[in-house]
Design an enzyme around this catalytic site. Structure first.
Site, mmCIF file in Angstrom:
data_model
loop_
_atom_site.group_PDB
_atom_site.id
_atom_site.type_symbol
_atom_site.label_atom_id
_atom_site.label_comp_id
_atom_site.label_asym_id
_atom_site.label_seq_id
_atom_site.Cartn_x
_atom_site.Cartn_y
_atom_site.Cartn_z
ATOM 1 N N SER A 133 4.888 -19.023 67.231
ATOM 2 C CA SER A 133 3.949 -19.992 66.648
ATOM 3 C C SER A 133 4.557 -20.695 65.437
ATOM 4 C CB SER A 133 2.682 -19.229 66.227
ATOM 5 O OG SER A 133 1.755 -20.080 65.583
ATOM 6 N N ASP A 145 7.733 -11.364 68.585
ATOM 7 C CA ASP A 145 6.378 -11.668 68.102
ATOM 8 C C ASP A 145 5.374 -10.755 68.799
ATOM 9 O OD1 ASP A 145 3.842 -13.186 67.499
ATOM 10 O OD2 ASP A 145 5.207 -14.741 66.808
ATOM 11 N N ASP A 148 6.266 -5.872 66.813
ATOM 12 C CA ASP A 148 5.496 -5.827 65.574
ATOM 13 C C ASP A 148 6.521 -5.494 64.499
ATOM 14 O OD1 ASP A 148 4.032 -5.040 63.331
ATOM 15 O OD2 ASP A 148 2.398 -4.225 64.539
ATOM 16 N N VAL A 149 6.666 -6.353 63.510
ATOM 17 C CA VAL A 149 7.742 -6.138 62.521
ATOM 18 C C VAL A 149 7.516 -4.899 61.650
ATOM 19 C CG1 VAL A 149 8.526 -8.533 62.430
ATOM 20 C CG2 VAL A 149 6.746 -7.757 60.839
ATOM 21 N N SER A 204 7.054 -18.263 50.378
ATOM 22 C CA SER A 204 5.977 -19.243 50.240
ATOM 23 C C SER A 204 5.993 -19.748 48.808
ATOM 24 C CB SER A 204 4.621 -18.577 50.502
ATOM 25 O OG SER A 204 3.565 -19.432 50.082
ATOM 26 N N TYR A 231 -0.844 -11.615 49.106
ATOM 27 C CA TYR A 231 0.099 -12.550 49.737
ATOM 28 C C TYR A 231 1.234 -12.916 48.770
ATOM 29 C CZ TYR A 231 1.620 -16.609 52.498
ATOM 30 O OH TYR A 231 2.343 -17.509 53.229
ATOM 31 N N LYS A 291 5.282 -12.245 49.090
ATOM 32 C CA LYS A 291 6.260 -13.337 49.122
ATOM 33 C C LYS A 291 7.165 -13.304 47.886
ATOM 34 C CE LYS A 291 4.933 -15.050 53.053
ATOM 35 N NZ LYS A 291 5.820 -14.925 54.241
ATOM 36 N N THR A 307 0.123 -25.469 60.622
ATOM 37 C CA THR A 307 0.373 -24.500 61.696
ATOM 38 C C THR A 307 -0.935 -23.753 61.985
ATOM 39 O OG1 THR A 307 0.812 -22.551 60.330
ATOM 40 C CG2 THR A 307 2.669 -24.051 60.670
#
Ligand SMILES: NC(=O)c1ccc[n+]([C@@H]2O[C@H](COP(=O)([O-])OP(=O)(O)OC[C@H]3O[C@@H](n4cnc5c(N)ncnc54)[C@H](O)[C@@H]3O)[C@@H](O)[C@H]2O)c1
Length: 262
Positions: free
Chosen positions: A19, A40, A61-62, A153, A166, A170, A201
């Site tokens: 994606s 993914d 799955d990471v 990010s 988040y 990052k 996205t």
């Protein structure tokens, strides 16, 4: 003359490649002649893109080390692993404390750990394992064995209200950039990080409400006043993978936005 890193006939792994930015990066790398493994959770989209670009899909799955190793094994079947893009990531918004003064309404600690687990620890696990596999490559013309791009990010720098988890994740991705690049320099592997701004996205959801939300978000960009498109990010991924003199850098690709508190 030292050429850019050639990835023709090499393999590449793109986590989150089913994606958004990851999918656009997978298309760019395939266009440069790489066999791309899409790693993914989304099998349907991942399989479809892999078929389109002549690559492969592996359900990863990471947060699962064995599944990362399976993706590397698949890549090595397709060619020497020379390029890795870490685009798997999730967002979560919640304020650090609640409004009623109760401990129970403070930020959900399990969700904080989950975001760190995927965005930061998952990224590092992919880095340490893929770089190990790359270290076995025969060195290229400028002693190069491969290149890695991580997606952070702008929230690593300008985190907004509710972005503690988040932004922490990052910020960690930004923080690992220099020390990991230093570690990997011994074997000729470069690592760079991209800090995207607001990119159109599926991370913002789909449908009418999210379109209106995205249009509003676009007004806050310096110039151009719109969201970025995934291929504008993929273009930077391609540059950082192939430009042999880009290393240990964090690049904002964000139309000049500086995020306000909310
Ligand atoms: N879109 C933006 O505005 C924006 C801004 C800054 C940073 N980013 C970062 O860029 C990266 C790509 O974002 P995007 O907008 O393309 O998002 P997206 O939601 O379109 O794609 C992310 C992909 O990651 C996959 N994924 C999520 N958790 C996973 C896991 N545990 N294991 C494997 N795959 C997993 C999803 O299935 C999805 O296919 C993310 O790391 C995101 O945080 C995006």
């Amino acid at each position: 003359m030292l050429a850019n890193m050639d990835i023709t006939g090499a393999s590449a792994i793109v986590t989150g490649g089913a994606s958004g930015i990851g999918a656009a990066a997978a298309r760019r790398l395939a266009n440069r002649g790489a066999k791309v493994v899409i790693a993914d959770l989304k099998a349907e989209d991942g399989e479809a893109l892999a078929a389109e670009i002549g690559g492969a899909f592996v359900n990863v799955d990471v947060t699962n080390t064995e599944q990362i190793e399976a993706a590397i094994a698949k890549a090595l079947e397709l060619g020497p692993l020379k390029a890795v893009v870490n685009s798997a990531g999730v967002g979560w918004a919640q304020r650090t404390i609640g409004k009623d003064g109760e401990y129970s309404s403070a930020h959900d600690l399990e969700l904080y750990k989950k975001v760190i687990g995927i965005n930061l620890i998952g990224t590092f696990d992919v880095v340490r394992l893929t770089a190990t596999a790359m270290s076995r490559n025969e060195a290229g013309p400028s002693n190069e064995r491969g290149a890695i791009v991580n997606l952070a990010s702008v929230a690593a720098f300008d985190g907004q209200i509710g972005q503690a988890a988040y932004s922490s994740s990052k910020g960690g991705v930004v923080g690992m950039t220099l020390p990991v690049a230093r570690d990997l320099s011994a074997v000729g592997i470069r690592l760079n990080t991209i800090a995207p701004g607001l990119i159109d996205t599926p991370i913002y959801g789909t449908g009418e409400a999210s379109e209106a939300f995205k249009a509003k978000l676009g007004e806050s960009v310096l110039f151009p006043k719109r969201l970025g498109v995934p291929d504008e990010l993929a273009s930077m991924v391609e540059e950082l993978i192939t430009n042999s003199y880009m290393n240990a850098e964090v690049v904002r690709v964000d139309g000049g936005i500086r995020m306000p508190p909310k």
